[in-house]
Design a protein around this motif. Structure first.
Motif, PDB file in Angstrom:
ATOM      1  N   LEU A 180     -19.561   3.573  -7.529  1.00 62.14           N
ATOM      2  CA  LEU A 180     -18.133   3.645  -7.829  1.00 62.14           C
ATOM      3  C   LEU A 180     -17.745   5.020  -8.351  1.00 62.14           C
ATOM      4  O   LEU A 180     -18.536   5.694  -9.018  1.00 62.14           O
ATOM      5  CB  LEU A 180     -17.756   2.595  -8.874  1.00 62.14           C
ATOM      6  CG  LEU A 180     -17.742   1.125  -8.447  1.00 62.14           C
ATOM      7  CD1 LEU A 180     -17.371   0.261  -9.637  1.00 62.14           C
ATOM      8  CD2 LEU A 180     -16.764   0.897  -7.305  1.00 62.14           C
ATOM      9  N   THR A 181     -16.505   5.414  -8.064  1.00 64.27           N
ATOM     10  CA  THR A 181     -15.932   6.630  -8.621  1.00 64.27           C
ATOM     11  C   THR A 181     -15.218   6.286  -9.923  1.00 64.27           C
ATOM     12  O   THR A 181     -14.516   5.280 -10.008  1.00 64.27           O
ATOM     13  CB  THR A 181     -14.936   7.257  -7.626  1.00 64.27           C
ATOM     14  OG1 THR A 181     -15.626   7.594  -6.422  1.00 64.27           O
ATOM     15  CG2 THR A 181     -14.283   8.502  -8.211  1.00 64.27           C
ATOM     16  N   GLU A 182     -15.382   7.119 -10.922  1.00 65.24           N
ATOM     17  CA  GLU A 182     -14.737   6.875 -12.209  1.00 65.24           C
ATOM     18  C   GLU A 182     -13.222   7.023 -12.077  1.00 65.24           C
ATOM     19  O   GLU A 182     -12.732   7.899 -11.361  1.00 65.24           O
ATOM     20  CB  GLU A 182     -15.281   7.855 -13.247  1.00 65.24           C
ATOM     21  CG  GLU A 182     -14.824   7.569 -14.670  1.00 65.24           C
ATOM     22  CD  GLU A 182     -15.411   8.539 -15.672  1.00 65.24           C
ATOM     23  OE1 GLU A 182     -15.591   8.158 -16.838  1.00 65.24           O
ATOM     24  OE2 GLU A 182     -15.677   9.688 -15.289  1.00 65.24           O
ATOM     25  N   GLY A 183     -12.488   6.180 -12.776  1.00 60.95           N
ATOM     26  CA  GLY A 183     -11.027   6.274 -12.757  1.00 60.95           C
ATOM     27  C   GLY A 183     -10.376   4.916 -12.903  1.00 60.95           C
ATOM     28  O   GLY A 183     -11.026   3.919 -13.225  1.00 60.95           O
ATOM     29  N   ASN A 184      -9.068   4.870 -12.672  1.00 64.96           N
ATOM     30  CA  ASN A 184      -8.305   3.625 -12.751  1.00 64.96           C
ATOM     31  C   ASN A 184      -8.218   2.974 -11.377  1.00 64.96           C
ATOM     32  O   ASN A 184      -7.857   3.628 -10.392  1.00 64.96           O
ATOM     33  CB  ASN A 184      -6.894   3.888 -13.281  1.00 64.96           C
ATOM     34  CG  ASN A 184      -6.898   4.260 -14.752  1.00 64.96           C
ATOM     35  OD1 ASN A 184      -7.755   3.821 -15.519  1.00 64.96           O
ATOM     36  ND2 ASN A 184      -5.942   5.083 -15.161  1.00 64.96           N
ATOM     37  N   TYR A 185      -8.545   1.692 -11.323  1.00 69.11           N
ATOM     38  CA  TYR A 185      -8.515   0.931 -10.082  1.00 69.11           C
ATOM     39  C   TYR A 185      -7.300   0.005 -10.110  1.00 69.11           C
ATOM     40  O   TYR A 185      -7.182  -0.854 -10.983  1.00 69.11           O
ATOM     41  CB  TYR A 185      -9.811   0.134  -9.912  1.00 69.11           C
ATOM     42  CG  TYR A 185     -10.982   0.986  -9.480  1.00 69.11           C
ATOM     43  CD1 TYR A 185     -11.650   0.763  -8.283  1.00 69.11           C
ATOM     44  CD2 TYR A 185     -11.418   2.059 -10.270  1.00 69.11           C
ATOM     45  CE1 TYR A 185     -12.709   1.550  -7.880  1.00 69.11           C
ATOM     46  CE2 TYR A 185     -12.474   2.856  -9.875  1.00 69.11           C
ATOM     47  CZ  TYR A 185     -13.112   2.604  -8.686  1.00 69.11           C
ATOM     48  OH  TYR A 185     -14.170   3.404  -8.289  1.00 69.11           O
ATOM     49  N   ARG A 186      -6.407   0.193  -9.143  1.00 72.84           N
ATOM     50  CA  ARG A 186      -5.170  -0.575  -9.099  1.00 72.84           C
ATOM     51  C   ARG A 186      -5.399  -1.913  -8.410  1.00 72.84           C
ATOM     52  O   ARG A 186      -5.897  -1.969  -7.288  1.00 72.84           O
ATOM     53  CB  ARG A 186      -4.087   0.219  -8.368  1.00 72.84           C
ATOM     54  CG  ARG A 186      -2.720  -0.463  -8.363  1.00 72.84           C
ATOM     55  CD  ARG A 186      -1.627   0.451  -7.846  1.00 72.84           C
ATOM     56  NE  ARG A 186      -1.820   0.822  -6.453  1.00 72.84           N
ATOM     57  CZ  ARG A 186      -0.822   1.005  -5.589  1.00 72.84           C
ATOM     58  NH1 ARG A 186       0.431   0.871  -5.983  1.00 72.84           N
ATOM     59  NH2 ARG A 186      -1.077   1.356  -4.345  1.00 72.84           N
ATOM     60  N   VAL A 187      -5.018  -2.982  -9.093  1.00 73.88           N
ATOM     61  CA  VAL A 187      -5.127  -4.337  -8.540  1.00 73.88           C
ATOM     62  C   VAL A 187      -3.719  -4.837  -8.235  1.00 73.88           C
ATOM     63  O   VAL A 187      -2.848  -4.822  -9.108  1.00 73.88           O
ATOM     64  CB  VAL A 187      -5.826  -5.295  -9.533  1.00 73.88           C
ATOM     65  CG1 VAL A 187      -5.904  -6.700  -8.940  1.00 73.88           C
ATOM     66  CG2 VAL A 187      -7.211  -4.782  -9.885  1.00 73.88           C
ATOM     67  N   ARG A 188      -3.496  -5.278  -6.995  1.00 75.84           N
ATOM     68  CA  ARG A 188      -2.195  -5.822  -6.606  1.00 75.84           C
ATOM     69  C   ARG A 188      -2.380  -7.225  -6.031  1.00 75.84           C
ATOM     70  O   ARG A 188      -3.341  -7.476  -5.296  1.00 75.84           O
ATOM     71  CB  ARG A 188      -1.517  -4.921  -5.567  1.00 75.84           C
ATOM     72  CG  ARG A 188      -1.158  -3.532  -6.082  1.00 75.84           C
ATOM     73  CD  ARG A 188      -0.450  -2.722  -4.995  1.00 75.84           C
ATOM     74  NE  ARG A 188      -1.322  -2.490  -3.851  1.00 75.84           N
ATOM     75  CZ  ARG A 188      -0.894  -2.069  -2.657  1.00 75.84           C
ATOM     76  NH1 ARG A 188       0.400  -1.859  -2.446  1.00 75.84           N
ATOM     77  NH2 ARG A 188      -1.754  -1.880  -1.671  1.00 75.84           N
ATOM     78  N   ILE A 189      -1.461  -8.101  -6.375  1.00 80.28           N
ATOM     79  CA  ILE A 189      -1.471  -9.472  -5.857  1.00 80.28           C
ATOM     80  C   ILE A 189      -0.113  -9.733  -5.216  1.00 80.28           C
ATOM     81  O   ILE A 189       0.930  -9.520  -5.848  1.00 80.28           O
ATOM     82  CB  ILE A 189      -1.744 -10.488  -6.977  1.00 80.28           C
ATOM     83  CG1 ILE A 189      -3.091 -10.189  -7.652  1.00 80.28           C
ATOM     84  CG2 ILE A 189      -1.735 -11.914  -6.422  1.00 80.28           C
ATOM     85  CD1 ILE A 189      -3.360 -11.041  -8.867  1.00 80.28           C
ATOM     86  N   PHE A 190      -0.143 -10.183  -3.969  1.00 79.61           N
ATOM     87  CA  PHE A 190       1.097 -10.447  -3.224  1.00 79.61           C
ATOM     88  C   PHE A 190       1.173 -11.926  -2.850  1.00 79.61           C
ATOM     89  O   PHE A 190       0.177 -12.520  -2.419  1.00 79.61           O
ATOM     90  CB  PHE A 190       1.143  -9.621  -1.932  1.00 79.61           C
ATOM     91  CG  PHE A 190       1.118  -8.134  -2.144  1.00 79.61           C
ATOM     92  CD1 PHE A 190       2.290  -7.418  -2.337  1.00 79.61           C
ATOM     93  CD2 PHE A 190      -0.091  -7.440  -2.151  1.00 79.61           C
ATOM     94  CE1 PHE A 190       2.266  -6.041  -2.528  1.00 79.61           C
ATOM     95  CE2 PHE A 190      -0.130  -6.073  -2.343  1.00 79.61           C
ATOM     96  CZ  PHE A 190       1.055  -5.368  -2.532  1.00 79.61           C
ATOM     97  N   LEU A 191       2.358 -12.496  -3.005  1.00 79.44           N
ATOM     98  CA  LEU A 191       2.651 -13.811  -2.458  1.00 79.44           C
ATOM     99  C   LEU A 191       3.438 -13.612  -1.171  1.00 79.44           C
ATOM    100  O   LEU A 191       4.375 -12.802  -1.131  1.00 79.44           O
ATOM    101  CB  LEU A 191       3.485 -14.644  -3.436  1.00 79.44           C
ATOM    102  CG  LEU A 191       2.875 -14.975  -4.800  1.00 79.44           C
ATOM    103  CD1 LEU A 191       3.842 -15.841  -5.597  1.00 79.44           C
ATOM    104  CD2 LEU A 191       1.535 -15.669  -4.643  1.00 79.44           C
ATOM    105  N   THR A 192       3.065 -14.335  -0.116  1.00 82.79           N
ATOM    106  CA  THR A 192       3.779 -14.206   1.150  1.00 82.79           C
ATOM    107  C   THR A 192       4.124 -15.582   1.707  1.00 82.79           C
ATOM    108  O   THR A 192       3.380 -16.546   1.515  1.00 82.79           O
ATOM    109  CB  THR A 192       2.948 -13.431   2.204  1.00 82.79           C
ATOM    110  OG1 THR A 192       1.820 -14.232   2.611  1.00 82.79           O
ATOM    111  CG2 THR A 192       2.465 -12.101   1.655  1.00 82.79           C
TER     112      THR A 192
END
Length: 251
Positions: A180-192
């Motif tokens: 893994l690369t160090e940093g902030n990992y963005r988590v997104r959750i979508f309802l469709t």
């Protein structure tokens, strides 16, 4: 004239009729000297002010995106019997890690228009513009980057990996590899519904080096002279110790 604001109001109420309420098993990952990967459990529910709609089935999409970096992708060609780099394309921004998990095949739960709007699929998450005019097939370089990172588990398409119960409760897990690369990992959750996004939720997982790994990383970047001298001392000490052991074994 009165109907327009009323319709807009009704549309906003409809869009907010179902909302994501979600959580993660952890929001921080520590990279240590013996780090061999991790697994993130993502779970949640759908908040409603009214009964489940009788419209199309609800679906859920989860993405995890690592820090974006510029990447140079090179193509090798055989010239005079030797394989050499002949072409190169700079991909402007490619996630260091990207995973997409869905309840059903991605094409069944998301339209291409919504994918373009939210940049959900792996190709849409990569930004590559301004390839050299001499290269007519610049898209093949992006495809090659995706293939390479899929092989290293850095890009993952996990269709059907989300479990959805009674169109209300959902859960899934995503494996994070060791590299893994160090940093902030963005988590997104979508309802469709009907392949259109009706709500989205976003949070962040912090991935940081810890312990000896963090100390060495900080020393190398903040005090490069001291780091270089320390490396030299360790190398000389290791060489002397190996020589001493070899002499003892020979005697």
């Amino acid at each position: 004239m009165v109907l327009i604001p009323l319709l807009l109001c009704l549309s906003a109420l409809s869009a907010a009729a179902e909302q994501v309420v979600a959580g993660l098993s952890q929001n921080r990952v520590s990279i240590t000297t013996n780090f061999d990967g991790s697994e993130i459990l993502i779970f949640g529910a759908v908040k409603r002010e009214s009964p489940v709609p009788d419209a199309a089935e609800l679906d859920v999409i989860v993405t995890i995106e690592g820090p974006k970096r510029q990447v140079t992708v090179r193509r090798k060609s055989r010239v005079a019997g030797i394989w050499i780099n002949t072409d190169a394309v700079e991909v402007d921004a490619a996630p260091s890690f990207y995973a997409v998990a869905t309840t059903d095949p991605l094409g069944d739960v998301l339209s291409s228009t919504e994918d373009l709007r939210h940049s959900i699929s792996i190709p849409r998450a990569i930004r590559s513009v301004g390839a050299p005019a001499t290269i007519a097939d610049s898209e093949t370089f992006t495809e090659a980057l995706i293939r390479i990172r899929e092989k290293d588990d850095l890009y993952q398409l996990l269709e059907g990996a989300i479990t959805l119960r009674e169109q209300t409760l959902f859960n899934t897990s995503v494996a994070l590899p060791a590299n893994l690369t160090e940093g902030n990992y963005r988590v997104r959750i979508f309802l469709t519904r009907d392949r259109g996004v009706i709500d989205a939720y976003e949070t962040v997982i912090g991935v940081r080096k810890a312990g000896l790994e963090r100390w060495l990383f900080s020393l190398a970047h903040e005090q490069p002279l001291i780091y270089g001298l320390l490396s030299l001392v360790i190398a000389v000490g290791a060489g002397w110790a190996a020589s001493a052991v070899f002499r003892i074994l020979r005697s």
